[in-house]
Motif scaffolding. Structure first.
Motif, PDB file in Angstrom:
ATOM      1  N   ARG A  27      50.404  97.321  16.655  1.00 34.59           N
ATOM      2  CA  ARG A  27      50.414  98.584  15.897  1.00 34.59           C
ATOM      3  C   ARG A  27      50.742  98.402  14.412  1.00 34.59           C
ATOM      4  O   ARG A  27      51.256  99.325  13.777  1.00 34.59           O
ATOM      5  N   LEU A  28      50.429  97.240  13.844  1.00 35.43           N
ATOM      6  CA  LEU A  28      50.595  97.065  12.405  1.00 35.43           C
ATOM      7  C   LEU A  28      49.428  97.720  11.690  1.00 35.43           C
ATOM      8  O   LEU A  28      48.305  97.734  12.195  1.00 35.43           O
ATOM      9  N   SER A  29      49.682  98.256  10.512  1.00 35.40           N
ATOM     10  CA  SER A  29      48.620  98.880   9.714  1.00 35.40           C
ATOM     11  C   SER A  29      47.744  97.794   9.096  1.00 35.40           C
ATOM     12  O   SER A  29      48.137  96.626   9.010  1.00 35.40           O
ATOM     13  N   ALA A  30      46.565  98.205   8.639  1.00 34.03           N
ATOM     14  CA  ALA A  30      45.662  97.260   7.970  1.00 34.03           C
ATOM     15  C   ALA A  30      46.347  96.655   6.749  1.00 34.03           C
ATOM     16  O   ALA A  30      46.216  95.465   6.474  1.00 34.03           O
ATOM     17  N   ARG A  31      47.096  97.467   6.034  1.00 35.22           N
ATOM     18  CA  ARG A  31      47.807  96.977   4.845  1.00 35.22           C
ATOM     19  C   ARG A  31      48.860  95.942   5.229  1.00 35.22           C
ATOM     20  O   ARG A  31      48.980  94.898   4.571  1.00 35.22           O
ATOM     21  N   ALA A  32      49.610  96.185   6.303  1.00 32.03           N
ATOM     22  CA  ALA A  32      50.638  95.237   6.744  1.00 32.03           C
ATOM     23  C   ALA A  32      50.004  93.932   7.234  1.00 32.03           C
ATOM     24  O   ALA A  32      50.509  92.838   6.959  1.00 32.03           O
ATOM     25  N   ILE A  33      48.898  94.058   7.953  1.00 30.11           N
ATOM     26  CA  ILE A  33      48.189  92.868   8.434  1.00 30.11           C
ATOM     27  C   ILE A  33      47.680  92.066   7.240  1.00 30.11           C
ATOM     28  O   ILE A  33      47.820  90.838   7.195  1.00 30.11           O
ATOM     29  N   GLY A  38      47.588  87.434   3.816  1.00 33.65           N
ATOM     30  CA  GLY A  38      47.228  87.092   2.447  1.00 33.65           C
ATOM     31  C   GLY A  38      45.777  87.386   2.114  1.00 33.65           C
ATOM     32  O   GLY A  38      45.141  86.660   1.356  1.00 33.65           O
ATOM     33  N   VAL A  39      45.245  88.447   2.725  1.00 27.58           N
ATOM     34  CA  VAL A  39      43.878  88.881   2.447  1.00 27.58           C
ATOM     35  C   VAL A  39      43.918  90.352   2.046  1.00 27.58           C
ATOM     36  O   VAL A  39      44.946  91.012   2.174  1.00 27.58           O
ATOM     37  N   GLY A  40      42.794  90.871   1.587  1.00 28.44           N
ATOM     38  CA  GLY A  40      42.724  92.273   1.198  1.00 28.44           C
ATOM     39  C   GLY A  40      42.650  93.193   2.405  1.00 28.44           C
ATOM     40  O   GLY A  40      42.184  92.804   3.477  1.00 28.44           O
ATOM     41  N   LYS A  41      43.119  94.418   2.214  1.00 33.14           N
ATOM     42  CA  LYS A  41      43.084  95.374   3.334  1.00 33.14           C
ATOM     43  C   LYS A  41      41.654  95.704   3.739  1.00 33.14           C
ATOM     44  O   LYS A  41      41.382  96.000   4.895  1.00 33.14           O
ATOM     45  N   ASP A  42      40.708  95.629   2.790  1.00 35.22           N
ATOM     46  CA  ASP A  42      39.306  95.863   3.143  1.00 35.22           C
ATOM     47  C   ASP A  42      38.782  94.758   4.068  1.00 35.22           C
ATOM     48  O   ASP A  42      37.975  95.018   4.965  1.00 35.22           O
ATOM     49  N   VAL A  44      40.603  93.194   6.255  1.00 31.30           N
ATOM     50  CA  VAL A  44      41.176  93.523   7.564  1.00 31.30           C
ATOM     51  C   VAL A  44      40.401  94.672   8.189  1.00 31.30           C
ATOM     52  O   VAL A  44      40.087  94.631   9.383  1.00 31.30           O
ATOM     53  N   ARG A  45      40.048  95.671   7.414  1.00 31.65           N
ATOM     54  CA  ARG A  45      39.282  96.805   7.953  1.00 31.65           C
ATOM     55  C   ARG A  45      37.914  96.348   8.475  1.00 31.65           C
ATOM     56  O   ARG A  45      37.468  96.800   9.524  1.00 31.65           O
ATOM     57  N   ARG A  46      37.264  95.431   7.734  1.00 34.51           N
ATOM     58  CA  ARG A  46      35.979  94.898   8.215  1.00 34.51           C
ATOM     59  C   ARG A  46      36.182  94.106   9.511  1.00 34.51           C
ATOM     60  O   ARG A  46      35.375  94.203  10.434  1.00 34.51           O
ATOM     61  N   ASP A  47      37.271  93.332   9.565  1.00 32.33           N
ATOM     62  CA  ASP A  47      37.568  92.583  10.794  1.00 32.33           C
ATOM     63  C   ASP A  47      37.809  93.537  11.957  1.00 32.33           C
ATOM     64  O   ASP A  47      37.312  93.314  13.065  1.00 32.33           O
ATOM     65  N   LEU A  48      38.559  94.592  11.727  1.00 34.13           N
ATOM     66  CA  LEU A  48      38.834  95.561  12.796  1.00 34.13           C
ATOM     67  C   LEU A  48      37.546  96.223  13.271  1.00 34.13           C
ATOM     68  O   LEU A  48      37.359  96.429  14.471  1.00 34.13           O
ATOM     69  N   GLU A  49      36.660  96.535  12.332  1.00 35.90           N
ATOM     70  CA  GLU A  49      35.372  97.134  12.708  1.00 35.90           C
ATOM     71  C   GLU A  49      34.550  96.147  13.536  1.00 35.90           C
ATOM     72  O   GLU A  49      33.960  96.522  14.558  1.00 35.90           O
ATOM     73  N   ALA A  50      34.523  94.896  13.119  1.00 39.50           N
ATOM     74  CA  ALA A  50      33.791  93.869  13.879  1.00 39.50           C
ATOM     75  C   ALA A  50      34.395  93.698  15.267  1.00 39.50           C
ATOM     76  O   ALA A  50      33.675  93.516  16.259  1.00 39.50           O
ATOM     77  N   LEU A  51      35.713  93.781  15.361  1.00 37.81           N
ATOM     78  CA  LEU A  51      36.377  93.644  16.654  1.00 37.81           C
ATOM     79  C   LEU A  51      36.071  94.823  17.570  1.00 37.81           C
ATOM     80  O   LEU A  51      35.995  94.662  18.788  1.00 37.81           O
ATOM     81  N   ARG A  52      35.913  96.008  16.996  1.00 40.16           N
ATOM     82  CA  ARG A  52      35.554  97.171  17.811  1.00 40.16           C
ATOM     83  C   ARG A  52      34.168  96.984  18.432  1.00 40.16           C
ATOM     84  O   ARG A  52      33.907  97.435  19.534  1.00 40.16           O
ATOM     85  N   GLN A  53      33.284  96.329  17.679  1.00 41.83           N
ATOM     86  CA  GLN A  53      31.922  96.094  18.148  1.00 41.83           C
ATOM     87  C   GLN A  53      31.867  94.962  19.177  1.00 41.83           C
ATOM     88  O   GLN A  53      30.974  94.916  20.000  1.00 41.83           O
TER      89      GLN A  53
END
Length: 140
Positions: A27-33, A38-42, A44-53
């Motif tokens: 339950r960590l936020s994209a910003r915390a992850i 050491g990467v941008g929150k965007d 992480v958001r792209r990774d999360l979207e890819a993981l959903r797929q």
């Protein structure tokens, strides 16, 4: 001459996504992850979207190695040659395997505790230090 801090090798995309999945499950936020990796929150958001797929990998079956009473390893030519080298120093095959696993697990724990890489991610071990001595000294 100043010493530069040790930095971890960058994670591959699949390794990073695996860590993103683990941290997201906590339950960590994209910003915390992003801050942890050491990467941008965007990113992480792209990774999360890819993981959903892409569905998560299936859970392993059988007893985890850490819980097994015995571990079976293929006794191939490489392992045979490596054990022969350690036997020259007086180590039994069991002692050599225990010693080697101890060194690697110590390196992993140290990398995780120092924040070199996220817990659960295998760090890149580049070198070891050797000096005259005995295994008894090293394990004491």
């Amino acid at each position: 001459m100043s010493a530069e801090p040790a930095t971890a090798a960058p994670l591959s995309i699949s390794e990073r996504r695996s860590v993103v999945r683990q941290l997201s499950d906590q339950r960590l936020s994209a910003r915390a992850i992003a801050a942890k990796l050491g990467v941008g929150k965007d990113t992480v958001r792209r990774d999360l979207e890819a993981l959903r797929q892409d569905p998560p990998p299936p859970a392993p079956t059988g007893a985890p190695v850490a819980c097994a009473d015995q571990v079976t390893v293929a006794y191939d030519d490489k392992l045979r040659a490596d054990l022969a080298v350690l036997a020259e120093a007086g180590l039994s095959p069991e002692g050599a395997i225990r010693f080697a696993v101890g060194i690697v697990s110590y390196s992993y724990r140290a990398a995780w505790e120092r924040g070199i890489c996220p817990r659960g991610v295998a760090p890149l071990i580049r070198t070891t230090t050797a000096r005259p001595g005995s295994q008894k000294e090293a394990t004491a």
